[in-house]
Design a protein around this motif. Sequence first.
Motif, PDB file in Angstrom:
ATOM      1  N   PRO A  17      81.687 -43.547 -27.450  1.00  0.00           N
ATOM      2  CA  PRO A  17      81.023 -42.971 -28.624  1.00  0.00           C
ATOM      3  C   PRO A  17      79.952 -41.975 -28.195  1.00  0.00           C
ATOM      4  N   ALA A  18      79.757 -40.969 -29.010  1.00  0.00           N
ATOM      5  CA  ALA A  18      78.705 -39.985 -28.765  1.00  0.00           C
ATOM      6  C   ALA A  18      77.344 -40.635 -28.964  1.00  0.00           C
ATOM      7  N   ALA A  19      76.354 -40.090 -28.309  1.00  0.00           N
ATOM      8  CA  ALA A  19      74.991 -40.606 -28.449  1.00  0.00           C
ATOM      9  C   ALA A  19      74.550 -40.604 -29.914  1.00  0.00           C
ATOM     10  N   THR A  20      74.979 -39.612 -30.674  1.00  0.00           N
ATOM     11  CA  THR A  20      74.594 -39.545 -32.090  1.00  0.00           C
ATOM     12  C   THR A  20      75.172 -40.720 -32.885  1.00  0.00           C
ATOM     13  N   GLU A  21      76.390 -41.154 -32.523  1.00  0.00           N
ATOM     14  CA  GLU A  21      76.976 -42.326 -33.199  1.00  0.00           C
ATOM     15  C   GLU A  21      76.184 -43.585 -32.863  1.00  0.00           C
ATOM     16  N   ILE A  22      75.888 -43.759 -31.582  1.00  0.00           N
ATOM     17  CA  ILE A  22      75.134 -44.931 -31.145  1.00  0.00           C
ATOM     18  C   ILE A  22      73.773 -44.959 -31.833  1.00  0.00           C
ATOM     19  N   GLU A  23      73.123 -43.821 -31.892  1.00  0.00           N
ATOM     20  CA  GLU A  23      71.834 -43.725 -32.578  1.00  0.00           C
ATOM     21  C   GLU A  23      71.962 -44.108 -34.043  1.00  0.00           C
ATOM     22  N   SER A  24      73.006 -43.631 -34.714  1.00  0.00           N
ATOM     23  CA  SER A  24      73.158 -43.929 -36.141  1.00  0.00           C
ATOM     24  C   SER A  24      73.400 -45.415 -36.377  1.00  0.00           C
ATOM     25  N   TRP A  25      74.163 -46.059 -35.496  1.00  0.00           N
ATOM     26  CA  TRP A  25      74.417 -47.495 -35.649  1.00  0.00           C
ATOM     27  C   TRP A  25      73.136 -48.299 -35.434  1.00  0.00           C
ATOM     28  N   ALA A  26      72.359 -47.941 -34.418  1.00  0.00           N
ATOM     29  CA  ALA A  26      71.087 -48.642 -34.175  1.00  0.00           C
ATOM     30  C   ALA A  26      70.133 -48.417 -35.341  1.00  0.00           C
ATOM     31  N   CYS A  27      70.061 -47.196 -35.836  1.00  0.00           N
ATOM     32  CA  CYS A  27      69.185 -46.885 -36.972  1.00  0.00           C
ATOM     33  C   CYS A  27      69.586 -47.669 -38.208  1.00  0.00           C
ATOM     34  N   ALA A  28      70.882 -47.841 -38.431  1.00  0.00           N
ATOM     35  CA  ALA A  28      71.349 -48.620 -39.580  1.00  0.00           C
ATOM     36  C   ALA A  28      70.853 -50.058 -39.486  1.00  0.00           C
ATOM     37  N   ALA A  29      70.919 -50.634 -38.298  1.00  0.00           N
ATOM     38  CA  ALA A  29      70.462 -52.015 -38.115  1.00  0.00           C
ATOM     39  C   ALA A  29      68.953 -52.115 -38.325  1.00  0.00           C
ATOM     40  N   LEU A  30      68.215 -51.197 -37.738  1.00  0.00           N
ATOM     41  CA  LEU A  30      66.754 -51.260 -37.816  1.00  0.00           C
ATOM     42  C   LEU A  30      66.255 -50.968 -39.230  1.00  0.00           C
ATOM     43  N   THR A  31      66.904 -50.047 -39.911  1.00  0.00           N
ATOM     44  CA  THR A  31      66.532 -49.722 -41.290  1.00  0.00           C
ATOM     45  C   THR A  31      66.779 -50.921 -42.200  1.00  0.00           C
ATOM     46  N   GLN A  32      67.930 -51.569 -42.040  1.00  0.00           N
ATOM     47  CA  GLN A  32      68.256 -52.737 -42.853  1.00  0.00           C
ATOM     48  C   GLN A  32      67.250 -53.861 -42.601  1.00  0.00           C
ATOM     49  N   ALA A  33      66.756 -53.932 -41.377  1.00  0.00           N
ATOM     50  CA  ALA A  33      65.787 -54.965 -41.022  1.00  0.00           C
ATOM     51  C   ALA A  33      64.353 -54.530 -41.350  1.00  0.00           C
ATOM     52  N   LYS A  34      64.234 -53.422 -42.091  1.00  0.00           N
ATOM     53  CA  LYS A  34      62.945 -52.937 -42.592  1.00  0.00           C
ATOM     54  C   LYS A  34      62.001 -52.454 -41.491  1.00  0.00           C
ATOM     55  N   ARG A  35      62.558 -51.913 -40.417  1.00  0.00           N
ATOM     56  CA  ARG A  35      61.732 -51.313 -39.364  1.00  0.00           C
ATOM     57  C   ARG A  35      61.644 -49.816 -39.622  1.00  0.00           C
ATOM     58  N   GLU A  36      60.441 -49.320 -39.841  1.00  0.00           N
ATOM     59  CA  GLU A  36      60.261 -47.894 -40.091  1.00  0.00           C
ATOM     60  C   GLU A  36      59.906 -47.143 -38.823  1.00  0.00           C
ATOM     61  N   ARG A  37      59.361 -47.847 -37.860  1.00  0.00           N
ATOM     62  CA  ARG A  37      59.029 -47.245 -36.569  1.00  0.00           C
ATOM     63  C   ARG A  37      59.593 -48.141 -35.476  1.00  0.00           C
ATOM     64  N   ALA A  38      60.341 -47.550 -34.571  1.00  0.00           N
ATOM     65  CA  ALA A  38      60.905 -48.329 -33.474  1.00  0.00           C
ATOM     66  C   ALA A  38      61.479 -47.390 -32.423  1.00  0.00           C
ATOM     67  N   ALA A  39      61.599 -47.922 -31.230  1.00  0.00           N
ATOM     68  CA  ALA A  39      62.251 -47.203 -30.145  1.00  0.00           C
ATOM     69  C   ALA A  39      63.014 -48.212 -29.308  1.00  0.00           C
ATOM     70  N   LEU A  40      64.142 -47.790 -28.786  1.00  0.00           N
ATOM     71  CA  LEU A  40      64.932 -48.633 -27.905  1.00  0.00           C
ATOM     72  C   LEU A  40      65.798 -47.756 -27.014  1.00  0.00           C
ATOM     73  N   THR A  41      66.303 -48.358 -25.961  1.00  0.00           N
ATOM     74  CA  THR A  41      67.226 -47.682 -25.063  1.00  0.00           C
ATOM     75  C   THR A  41      68.556 -48.411 -25.110  1.00  0.00           C
ATOM     76  N   VAL A  42      69.638 -47.642 -25.171  1.00  0.00           N
ATOM     77  CA  VAL A  42      70.987 -48.193 -25.088  1.00  0.00           C
ATOM     78  C   VAL A  42      71.628 -47.597 -23.842  1.00  0.00           C
ATOM     79  N   ARG A  43      71.980 -48.455 -22.911  1.00  0.00           N
ATOM     80  CA  ARG A  43      72.594 -48.019 -21.652  1.00  0.00           C
ATOM     81  C   ARG A  43      74.038 -48.489 -21.620  1.00  0.00           C
ATOM     82  N   ILE A  44      74.961 -47.560 -21.434  1.00  0.00           N
ATOM     83  CA  ILE A  44      76.388 -47.871 -21.362  1.00  0.00           C
ATOM     84  C   ILE A  44      76.752 -47.968 -19.881  1.00  0.00           C
TER      85      ILE A  44
END
Length: 157
Positions: A17-44
């Motif tokens: 998957p493209a980095a943009t897809e991975i970012e969108s999936w992580a953002c969907a999870a964090l948004t649903q969990a009511k996180r407005e500010r967050a940072a994380l690293t995903v290493r493949i």
Amino acid sequence: MSIDVNVQYAVPKPGLPAATEIESWACAALTQAKRERAALTVRIVDEQESADLNQTFRQRSGPTNVLSFPFAAPAQVASARDYLGDLVICAPVVVSEASEQHKDISAHWAHMVVHGSLHLLGYDHLSDEQAHEMEALETKILADIGYPDPYLETQTL
């Protein structure tokens, strides 16, 4: 809202998957969990790196689909409080699981990113109650972004 997802590829990118897809999936999870500010690293990673980390940090042999490494900022480091931690996803394991489970590869990648992101937020599945709560949230997040229930026995490609 400010969610920063750093995507690292330690394996060749073709077919991943493209980095943009991975970012969108992580953002969907964090948004649903009511996180407005967050940072994380995903290493493949490949199987060797996954197996090494799995052995070192979980005392389990062999590679695994996703490992979560939550980060807890020291109280005196306020600037790091939004950093949730790192996800390490083993590309060959994810591809193999999707094939074995007859799941769409994109849906399985999305599930691994969502699942790992929820672990970084403190969700777990050690007890039946925890598993039910986490799986229900994963299923809702994935449905909201157009993917089927990852826990259904039968998937169609």
